[in-house]
Write an enzyme that holds these catalytic residues in place. Sequence first.
Site, mmCIF file in Angstrom:
data_model
loop_
_atom_site.group_PDB
_atom_site.id
_atom_site.type_symbol
_atom_site.label_atom_id
_atom_site.label_comp_id
_atom_site.label_asym_id
_atom_site.label_seq_id
_atom_site.Cartn_x
_atom_site.Cartn_y
_atom_site.Cartn_z
ATOM 1 N N LYS A 269 0.863 -1.186 0.000
ATOM 2 C CA LYS A 269 0.000 0.000 0.000
ATOM 3 C C LYS A 269 0.900 1.237 0.000
ATOM 4 O O LYS A 269 1.753 1.387 0.878
ATOM 5 C CB LYS A 269 -0.893 0.011 1.238
ATOM 6 C CG LYS A 269 -1.919 -1.105 1.289
ATOM 7 C CD LYS A 269 -2.756 -1.005 2.572
ATOM 8 C CE LYS A 269 -3.688 -2.186 2.731
ATOM 9 N NZ LYS A 269 -4.786 -2.172 1.762
ATOM 10 N N ARG A 344 -9.155 -12.768 2.378
ATOM 11 C CA ARG A 344 -9.961 -13.890 1.872
ATOM 12 C C ARG A 344 -9.182 -15.208 1.939
ATOM 13 O O ARG A 344 -9.778 -16.275 2.048
ATOM 14 C CB ARG A 344 -10.438 -13.584 0.455
ATOM 15 C CG ARG A 344 -9.365 -13.512 -0.592
ATOM 16 C CD ARG A 344 -9.804 -12.764 -1.830
ATOM 17 N NE ARG A 344 -10.077 -11.363 -1.533
ATOM 18 C CZ ARG A 344 -10.463 -10.473 -2.446
ATOM 19 N NH1 ARG A 344 -10.658 -10.842 -3.695
ATOM 20 N NH2 ARG A 344 -10.689 -9.216 -2.107
#
Length: 510
Positions: A269, A344
Site C-alpha cells: 500500500k 480472503r
Amino acid sequence: MAFPQVEVFEDYRAAAGADFDAVIVLGDFDAELPADFADFIEQAQQFDQRVGKQALLVTCDVAGGRLITSPTGPLTRDYADVRTIADAAAAAAKIAVQAGVKQPLLVTFGIPSEGRYGQAEAVAYWGLCQALYEPLEAREFHGEEAIEPLTKVGVIGALDEQWLQAVEAGKRVARDLAGTEPERMAPPRFAEYCQQAFAHSPVKVTVIDDIQQLHHEYPLLMAVGRASLGVERHWPCVIRLEYKAPAAEQTLMFAGKGIVYDTGGADLKVGGHMAGMSRDKGGAAGVAGFLKTVAEMRPETVNVIAELGVVRNSIGAEAFVSDEIITGHSGVRVRIGNTDAEGRLVLADLLSHLRVEAGKYPRPQLFSVATLTGHAALAKGPYSAFVPNGPAVSQGTANRLLEAGEVYGDPGEISWSRREDYDFVRPRTKSDDVLSSNNGPSATTKRGHQFPMAFLAIAAGLDGHGNDSEHPLPYVHVDIAGSGVEGGDWQHGKPTATPVACFSGCYLHR
C-alpha cells in the site's frame, strides 16, 4: 472492563429516589412533550430557542438540577430509523461528560409504535456508551475512571438489564480488539486479550500458535503470515472460541478476519494508504464481541463456534507474491492475484475447517466477517454487506440479519452472489482451481465486494454444499469495510462494534 452499568425503571417517578445527577430527554421536541418534563422544557424554550433544536443542558428542578435535551427530529419519515435515537443519545452523552455528570437518567419519548423502533430505549443506551467509549490504550495509560467517568445510566422502559449490558460488553470487546494499535494488539496479545475476556465464562478459548501445525492445517493463512515469522511478537495464530448450549437446536459457525496490520504485502500500500490498517482485524473483533455477548446471555439452544485468523501481512524477503499457487486446507489450489487481497485467504482456511466439522452439529449456519473490500464501503456506505449463498437465500438467513439490524441499530444490506462472480475467479489454466483476485483495487472493480464471496465458496469447499447438494450449508459472507468505523475514517474513526448488535438481536434476544 468498566462501562456504565444500567438500571431500568418503569417510569420517571419510580426513578425519583435513585441517585441520578442529571436527566437526558431524547425525542422529537416538535411533537407532544413528555408530561414529566413539559413545563421545564417550555419554560427553557422561552429563554433559548435552541432548546429542542440541538443538544443542550438547562437547569431545572430534576435529578441533579440538570436536564439535557437532545432532539431526534421527526421519526415517522419513510427513511427514518432507530440510529437517529442513538445519535441523539451520543450528543447528550458528550454534554453530560463535559458538565461533570456521573450518573444520568435516560428518558425517550414520542417513539412511534412501529417494529423498527422496538428496541429504541436499548439503542439509546448503546448509543450513549458508543459516544463514551475511549480506546484501550488510552484507558491503560490514563486509567478508566479518569477518562470514562460515567458509572451508571438509568433507562426508562420495559427492558432487560442483563440484555442491555450483555450487548454492551460484547461491543466493548469488539471495539478494543478492532481499534487498538498494531503492537498492543499483535497476534499473541490479541489472543491474550481473548483469554482474559472469556476467563471464568462458558466460552472455551483455544489458541493454535504452533508454527508447524499452522503450516500444515492453515496453509493459505500461513502464506499471508510468512513474512511476519522473522519477528516473534508478530507470529500468527488461530483463536478458536466455542460455546456449547445445553439443548442446542442450531449452530452458528464464524470465520473472523484478524489482520492486525495490513501493509498490502508485496503489493505494498503506497501513497499514505497504509494508515488505519491496524483496524483490518475488525471482522475477528466483531466475532469475538458477539461471543462475549453469548457468554453473558448463555443461550439454551444456540451453539456458537468461531475461528479467528490473527495474522500480520508484513512485507519482506519472505513475503508471498502474486502468481504463487498455494493449496489451501480444502485441497483447492489458489493462484494469488494480489497480495493485498490477503483477508480472503485467511478466511478460506478457517471456513474450510468449519465446513468439515459442520455435520457434527444441529442446523449449522456459516458466516465470514471481515473488513474485506473498499468496494463494500463504496457500494454500501455505512452499512454491512450481506452476501448469502443459495442455501442461505432459501432459508432466509440474510433476511433475518437484515431485519434484526434495522431494529437493533446495526443495519446492513443484501448483495447477491451471481454467475459473473464465479466466472471472475475461474482458473485460467489447469495449474490452479481458483484465482484469489484481480490485480486492481476492489473499489474500481465491478462487483468488487460480491466476487470475493464466490472465491471463498470455492476455496473453502463450500461450493459443494449448495442447494443442489446432498448436504446444503447456508453461508453468508459479511463485509464490514463500510460499517466498521464511524465516518469511514479507518485511522481515526471510533470502531462501531458491528455486527455484534445485529447478530445478538437476531439469535439471542427473545
